[in-house]
Design a protein around this motif. Structure first.
Motif, short mmCIF file in Angstrom:
data_model
loop_
_atom_site.label_atom_id
_atom_site.label_comp_id
_atom_site.label_asym_id
_atom_site.label_seq_id
_atom_site.Cartn_x
_atom_site.Cartn_y
_atom_site.Cartn_z
N ARG A 165 38.02 -18.85 -22.44
CA ARG A 165 38.39 -17.54 -21.91
C ARG A 165 37.41 -17.06 -20.84
O ARG A 165 37.80 -16.35 -19.90
CB ARG A 165 38.45 -16.53 -23.07
CG ARG A 165 38.77 -15.09 -22.70
CD ARG A 165 40.21 -14.97 -22.27
NE ARG A 165 40.60 -13.59 -22.10
CZ ARG A 165 40.33 -12.84 -21.02
NH1 ARG A 165 39.61 -13.37 -20.03
NH2 ARG A 165 40.75 -11.61 -20.92
N GLN A 280 45.54 -14.97 -20.79
CA GLN A 280 46.49 -14.54 -21.81
C GLN A 280 46.75 -15.64 -22.85
O GLN A 280 46.85 -15.36 -24.04
CB GLN A 280 47.82 -14.11 -21.17
CG GLN A 280 47.80 -12.76 -20.49
CD GLN A 280 47.08 -12.80 -19.16
OE1 GLN A 280 47.31 -13.71 -18.35
NE2 GLN A 280 46.20 -11.85 -18.92
N ASP A 283 43.77 -15.57 -25.16
CA ASP A 283 43.82 -14.44 -26.10
C ASP A 283 44.79 -14.73 -27.25
O ASP A 283 44.50 -14.46 -28.42
CB ASP A 283 44.25 -13.17 -25.38
CG ASP A 283 43.21 -12.69 -24.38
OD1 ASP A 283 42.03 -13.07 -24.53
OD2 ASP A 283 43.58 -11.94 -23.45
N LEU A 284 45.95 -15.29 -26.90
CA LEU A 284 46.96 -15.60 -27.89
C LEU A 284 46.46 -16.65 -28.88
O LEU A 284 46.64 -16.55 -30.10
CB LEU A 284 48.22 -16.08 -27.19
CG LEU A 284 49.55 -16.03 -27.95
CD1 LEU A 284 49.88 -14.60 -28.35
CD2 LEU A 284 50.67 -16.59 -27.07
N ILE A 287 43.90 -15.28 -31.43
CA ILE A 287 44.52 -14.57 -32.55
C ILE A 287 45.05 -15.55 -33.58
O ILE A 287 44.80 -15.42 -34.78
CB ILE A 287 45.65 -13.65 -32.03
CG1 ILE A 287 45.08 -12.55 -31.14
CG2 ILE A 287 46.41 -13.03 -33.21
CD1 ILE A 287 46.14 -11.70 -30.46
N CYS A 288 45.78 -16.58 -33.10
CA CYS A 288 46.32 -17.59 -34.01
C CYS A 288 45.20 -18.31 -34.76
O CYS A 288 45.25 -18.49 -35.98
CB CYS A 288 47.16 -18.60 -33.24
SG CYS A 288 48.72 -17.99 -32.62
N HIS A 323 57.87 -16.59 -37.24
CA HIS A 323 57.10 -16.54 -36.00
C HIS A 323 57.91 -17.03 -34.81
O HIS A 323 57.94 -16.40 -33.74
CB HIS A 323 55.84 -17.40 -36.17
CG HIS A 323 55.10 -17.65 -34.89
ND1 HIS A 323 54.70 -18.91 -34.49
CD2 HIS A 323 54.70 -16.82 -33.90
CE1 HIS A 323 54.09 -18.83 -33.33
NE2 HIS A 323 54.07 -17.59 -32.95
N SER A 333 55.54 -8.14 -23.34
CA SER A 333 54.41 -9.07 -23.34
C SER A 333 53.51 -8.92 -24.56
O SER A 333 52.70 -9.80 -24.85
CB SER A 333 53.58 -8.90 -22.07
OG SER A 333 53.08 -7.57 -21.96
N TRP A 334 53.64 -7.81 -25.31
CA TRP A 334 52.81 -7.64 -26.51
C TRP A 334 53.42 -8.29 -27.74
O TRP A 334 52.73 -8.50 -28.74
CB TRP A 334 52.54 -6.15 -26.78
CG TRP A 334 53.77 -5.29 -26.93
CD1 TRP A 334 54.37 -4.54 -25.97
CD2 TRP A 334 54.55 -5.10 -28.13
NE1 TRP A 334 55.48 -3.89 -26.47
CE2 TRP A 334 55.60 -4.22 -27.81
CE3 TRP A 334 54.46 -5.57 -29.43
CZ2 TRP A 334 56.55 -3.81 -28.73
CZ3 TRP A 334 55.40 -5.17 -30.36
CH2 TRP A 334 56.44 -4.31 -30.01
N TYR A 337 51.78 -11.48 -29.21
CA TYR A 337 50.53 -11.22 -29.92
C TYR A 337 50.80 -10.81 -31.37
O TYR A 337 50.07 -11.21 -32.29
CB TYR A 337 49.73 -10.13 -29.21
CG TYR A 337 49.27 -10.53 -27.83
CD1 TYR A 337 48.15 -11.32 -27.64
CD2 TYR A 337 49.98 -10.10 -26.70
CE1 TYR A 337 47.73 -11.69 -26.37
CE2 TYR A 337 49.57 -10.47 -25.43
CZ TYR A 337 48.45 -11.26 -25.27
OH TYR A 337 48.04 -11.63 -24.01
N ALA A 340 51.82 -13.88 -33.26
CA ALA A 340 50.69 -14.78 -33.53
C ALA A 340 49.99 -14.46 -34.84
O ALA A 340 49.39 -15.33 -35.47
CB ALA A 340 49.69 -14.71 -32.38
N ILE A 341 50.08 -13.20 -35.29
CA ILE A 341 49.43 -12.80 -36.54
C ILE A 341 50.07 -13.52 -37.74
O ILE A 341 49.44 -13.68 -38.78
CB ILE A 341 49.50 -11.27 -36.72
CG1 ILE A 341 48.77 -10.59 -35.55
CG2 ILE A 341 48.89 -10.82 -38.03
CD1 ILE A 341 48.86 -9.09 -35.55
#
Length: 438
Positions: A165, A280, A283-284, A287-288, A323, A333-334, A337, A340-341
């Protein structure tokens, strides 16, 4: 050697896997941008990239399909450490290539190297690591140990993605190559090559029950290691040997097919629909990876004794399906995310399936059994791009029959749902020691 009663004896394996996975995962957020820049500069959608990587996945899958049982078989005889050396060394070559340059010509050199090295590298390190854990951990602790091993890989995923990142692309590949070298050196210097005594266990399904024994080269057949290896026959024997094994094979195939379909489609889908870039994607992935690490290192060791592997397997497959279905209809776009949780619970299946399989075979058969399951996953990886690469290209292009960019991800969700339904019918597996007792 006595079985390891705690996970302390696996610390060098865990560090080896962490370093190796770090070198692999740090390039994941940037490889899409590198590929697009090399082959289709200035574009957000590129059919050439989709089909090239689909073809690479087919070649890798076919090669792995044949190599995984052989790698596992050889490791049963010559040790896990000796067999780990080859894929970990080969992993350095493609990373060093892109560390040198990322122009179009060099990218094609990387592509060829990656395609052929992945035939041996893809899945073999994890396969051998799982066999190593099975060698040294009691049956009752294997599911937790497999979960911790996968959790270590998830931790490496998070750390690598965080680094990617904030690093420049050129620096990212240099770090990846360095970590790949470090992981190989560390493994050779510190990892002990423990092989348990073959007399410690006997398989649930004895070779007398098989028309073509799954694993002939046990202590009385040392001179038959190459003659007895027939990967297709071994897989057939495995599926016929017991109902739990057949069910795990089916679940493994469909879950791997769905997962491969998701990986083949999701980045191109997110780039085309929401214009995601390296940051991005990173970031994704963080989270995963963070969710998966927490789940496997903290939750799974506590949940396995209470719920058992079979129930955790169903829970994980359900959330993996959810998922995919949420991602395919993402309206903003959110949403990716939030989806991904779901990794908090969708990371269970692989560890659970490997634990179930490990209980079905004797101590000297762990490498082959894990290798055969890995080859089933490779078969799914062969089929996946044949279906999902054309679908992804079709529905992301202007030629799409209707406006549904996530259609290929929805199809991947349906294959994962098949695996979930099959998991509801799987029989509970008793420890091998209990089944083998008179």
């Amino acid at each position: 050697m006595e079985e390891t009663t705690t996970f302390q004896g696996l610390r060098h394996l865990f560090m080896t896997i962490f370093l190796y996975c770090f070198s692999v995962f740090i390039v994941a957020p940037v490889i899409t941008d590198v590929s697009m820049a090399a082959l289709c500069p200035g574009k957000d959608e590129c059919s050439l990239v989709i089909y090239l990587f689909g073809f690479q996945q087919i070649i890798t899958g076919v090669g792995s399909l044949m190599m995984m049982p052989l790698v596992g078989s050889l490791s049963d005889k010559h040790g896990r450490k000796s067999l780990l050396t080859l894929p970990m060394t080969l992993n350095i070559l493609p990373l060093a290539t892109l560390a040198y340059s990322r122009g179009t010509t060099i990218f094609y050199v990387y592509y060829v190297l990656k395609t052929f090295t992945s035939i041996i590298c893809e899945g073999s390190v994890l396969c051998l690591a799982l066999a190593y854990v099975a060698d040294n951990v009691t049956e009752g602790q294997r599911a937790s140990a497999f979960g911790i091993l996968t959790g270590i890989a998830s931790c490496a995923f998070v750390c690598a993605t965080l680094c990617a990142r904030f690093l420049a692309i050129s620096t990212t590949f240099q770090v990846a190559a360095t970590m790949a070298i470090l992981s190989t050196v560390y493994m050779r210097l510190f990892l002990p090559d423990f092989i348990r005594d073959n007399s410690l266990g006997a398989p649930i399904v004895s070779s007398e029950k098989l028309s073509s024994p799954l694993l002939e080269d046990c202590p009385g057949h040392r001179n038959r290691i190459f003659r007895s290896f027939r990967s297709v026959r071994e897989m057939t024997s495995l599926m016929r040997s017991s109902v739990p094994l057949f069910q795990v094979v089916v679940i493994s195939f469909f879950s791997s097919l769905g997962e491969a379909g998701l990986h083949a489609s999701s980045m191109y889908y997110l780039k085309a629909k929401f214009h995601f870039t390296k940051d991005q994607f990173a970031d994704l992935m963080i989270i995963c990876g963070a969710a998966g690490s927490i789940s496997q290192l903290i939750f799974m060791p506590n949940l396995v004794p209470a719920l058992k592997e079979e129930r955790l397997l169903s829970i994980g497959l359900f959330f993996a399906s959810a998922h995919m279905f949420l991602l395919c209809v993402a309206w903003s776009s959110w949403v990716p995310y939030i989806a991904a949780i779901f990794a908090l619970l969708s990371v269970f299946p692989q560890s659970c399936m490997r634990s179930i399989v490990s209980k079905q075979v004797a101590s000297y058969e762990q490498g082959k059994a894990q290798g055969i399951i890995s080859s089933i996953c490779s078969l799914a990886n062969v089929i996946s791009p044949l279906a999902f690469s054309p679908l992804t290209d079709w529905f992301l292009s202007e030629r799409a029959p209707f406006n549904f960019p996530g259609f290929s991800i929805m199809c991947a969700g349906f294959t994962m749902t098949i695996a979930f339904i099959q998991s509801l019918m799987i029989r509970a597996t008793a420890p091998m020691s209990e089944m083998g007792s008179p």
